[in-house]
Design a protein around this motif. Structure first.
Motif, PDB file in Angstrom:
ATOM      1  N   ALA A   1      37.417  31.446  54.700  1.00 13.11           N
ATOM      2  CA  ALA A   1      38.354  30.857  53.975  1.00 13.11           C
ATOM      3  C   ALA A   1      38.696  31.793  52.710  1.00 13.11           C
ATOM      4  O   ALA A   1      39.749  31.812  51.883  1.00 13.11           O
ATOM      5  CB  ALA A   1      37.983  29.661  53.270  1.00 13.11           C
TER       6      ALA A   1
ATOM      7  N   GLN B   1      35.952  23.534  58.159  1.00 15.78           N
ATOM      8  CA  GLN B   1      36.682  24.879  57.952  1.00 15.78           C
ATOM      9  C   GLN B   1      38.346  24.538  57.582  1.00 15.78           C
ATOM     10  O   GLN B   1      38.850  25.144  56.362  1.00 15.78           O
ATOM     11  CB  GLN B   1      36.903  25.466  59.433  1.00 15.78           C
ATOM     12  N   GLN B   2      38.897  23.629  57.899  1.00 22.01           N
ATOM     13  CA  GLN B   2      40.173  23.211  57.516  1.00 22.01           C
ATOM     14  C   GLN B   2      40.161  22.721  55.997  1.00 22.01           C
ATOM     15  O   GLN B   2      40.865  23.293  55.223  1.00 22.01           O
ATOM     16  CB  GLN B   2      40.687  22.162  58.491  1.00 22.01           C
TER      17      GLN B   2
ATOM     18  N   GLY C   1      39.651  29.748  48.687  1.00 20.66           N
ATOM     19  CA  GLY C   1      40.329  31.004  48.878  1.00 20.66           C
ATOM     20  C   GLY C   1      39.792  32.232  48.138  1.00 20.66           C
ATOM     21  O   GLY C   1      38.707  32.172  47.449  1.00 20.66           O
TER      22      GLY C   1
ATOM     23  N   SER D   1      39.791  25.956  53.936  1.00 11.94           N
ATOM     24  CA  SER D   1      40.825  26.573  53.934  1.00 11.94           C
ATOM     25  C   SER D   1      41.838  26.195  52.928  1.00 11.94           C
ATOM     26  O   SER D   1      42.568  26.956  52.631  1.00 11.94           O
ATOM     27  CB  SER D   1      41.354  26.879  55.486  1.00 11.94           C
ATOM     28  N   THR D   2      41.843  24.697  52.854  1.00 13.90           N
ATOM     29  CA  THR D   2      42.909  24.173  52.068  1.00 13.90           C
ATOM     30  C   THR D   2      42.491  24.429  50.654  1.00 13.90           C
ATOM     31  O   THR D   2      43.451  24.175  49.797  1.00 13.90           O
ATOM     32  CB  THR D   2      42.869  22.471  52.373  1.00 13.90           C
TER      33      THR D   2
END
Length: 361
Positions: A123, A93-94, A101, A97-98
């Motif tokens: 995200a 998930q991180q 988008g 999200s990074t």
């Protein structure tokens, strides 16, 4: 207050699929629905948990520093290349999200881990599922064809959950050679330890700087209830994911348990042997009944049943075992508990006696 005037989630969140739970899983004798280890943590791990719990009033290390050091040393990578967190799912998930988008796309094989479309939606990205091939394996050519200028990430799950099929190293390298270097390739290796011919994505990192490998302590290490996992990638990608991650993302008890489990290879060997024997045993029993299953590299067996999945799931519950049902597709059975495997085979016999057409694939 007007009941209609309430905070509303983003439209993408409201429309997302929900992560499913196995029906009746809390009311059965055997849980073969969540790919948990059937073996409790070793005494050394339990001791580490107790020691860490005694200082639970203190914050853990900021970045899971001790576990990062252990992993880097074992895998011969730098510490900057390793990110740890509350399971590989949280790290996926991180990463999404990074690097993704609104307006971007995330490509993945399907059916695969059911969290992928949820993670993409959180995200803000568009999920692009690509059907597996007729053998239940990733169709890498079709996944390449699905990559567009809007694609920012591609997820490859090997061994694949829930089908258990694996991607070969040659096939993966040919795939990576053609994926644009600006697209992040997320290699989900949650079940890597159970594979008879494991694909070691970490060994490919030097050649492919857009690759990130995810692994977990939930499965072979038996720590599903504590949530610990790690990502290994280039230093640049790892730095960016750390920047987008919450501080203290790995709790102290989980870190202590993971470090102790990491140092106990005899436990892992016992679990892996138990799983390998269970896979072979269940697949052989199903084959005797005329039910074909793909070879599995995970701690589970996939039973393709386009017509009878729900009925088999109900029959398994009646026999005291929960399984994961994907209605219209098949049933996934976690292995390792011999009595549970026997109960599944008995449920297959019941279905063959009452509705044999349901077992046709």
């Amino acid at each position: 207050m007007n009941a209609g005037n309430r905070p509303k989630p983003r439209q993408a969140i409201a429309a997302m699929p929900q992560y499913s739970s196995a029906a009746g899983a809390s009311q059965v004798t055997w849980r073969a629905s969540s790919n948990e280890s059937v073996v409790a943590p070793s005494p050394g791990v339990l001791d580490a948990i107790a020691r860490a719990g005694a200082t639970a009033h203190l914050y853990p290390s900021l970045l899971g520093d001790g576990l990062v050091a252990d992993i880097a040393a074992r895998l011969h990578v730098t510490r900057r290349q390793v990110v740890v967190g509350a399971g590989s799912l949280a790290l996926l998930q991180q990463a999404l999200s990074t690097y993704t988008g609104h307006g971007t796309e995330v490509v993945f094989g399907w059916r695969s881990y059911e969290a992928y479309p949820i993670l993409a939606g959180v995200a803000g990205a568009i999920a692009v599922p690509v059907p597996l091939d007729t053998d239940g394996a990733h169709d890498l050519d079709a996944m390449l064809a699905a990559v567009t200028p809007s694609t920012r990430a591609v997820i490859v799950c090997s061994p694949n959950n829930p089908t258990g099929t694996e991607v070969g190293r040659d096939s993966l390298e040919a795939f990576l050679d053609l994926v644009p270097s600006t697209v992040l390739v997320l290699m989900d290796e949650a079940y890597q330890e159970f594979s008879a011919r494991p694909l070691d994505g970490v060994a490919l990192l030097d050649a492919y700087p857009n690759l990130a490998v995810f692994r977990t302590f939930s499965k072979a290490y038996g720590l599903a209830g504590l949530r610990a996992g790690y990502m290994v990638t280039s230093e640049q990608i790892a730095d960016s994911v750390r920047a987008a991650s919450p501080p203290f993302g790995l709790n102290a008890v989980a870190e202590a348990a993971a470090r102790a489990a990491w140092m106990d290879p005899s436990y892992i060997a016992r679990v892996v042997q138990l799983v390998a024997e269970g896979r072979d045993r269940l697949r052989a029993g199903l084959a005797e009944r005329g039910v074909h299953t793909p070879a599995s590299g995970g701690n589970f067996v996939w039973i393709p049943l386009p017509d009878g999945a729900r009925e088999l799931g109900t029959g398994c519950l009646a026999r005291g075992v929960s399984v994961r049902v994907f209605d219209g597709e098949g049933v996934r059975v976690t292995v390792g508990e011999r009595a549970a495997e026997d109960a599944v085979l008995a449920a297959v016999d019941d279905l063959a006696a009452t509705a044999p057409a349901r077992l046709r694939m």
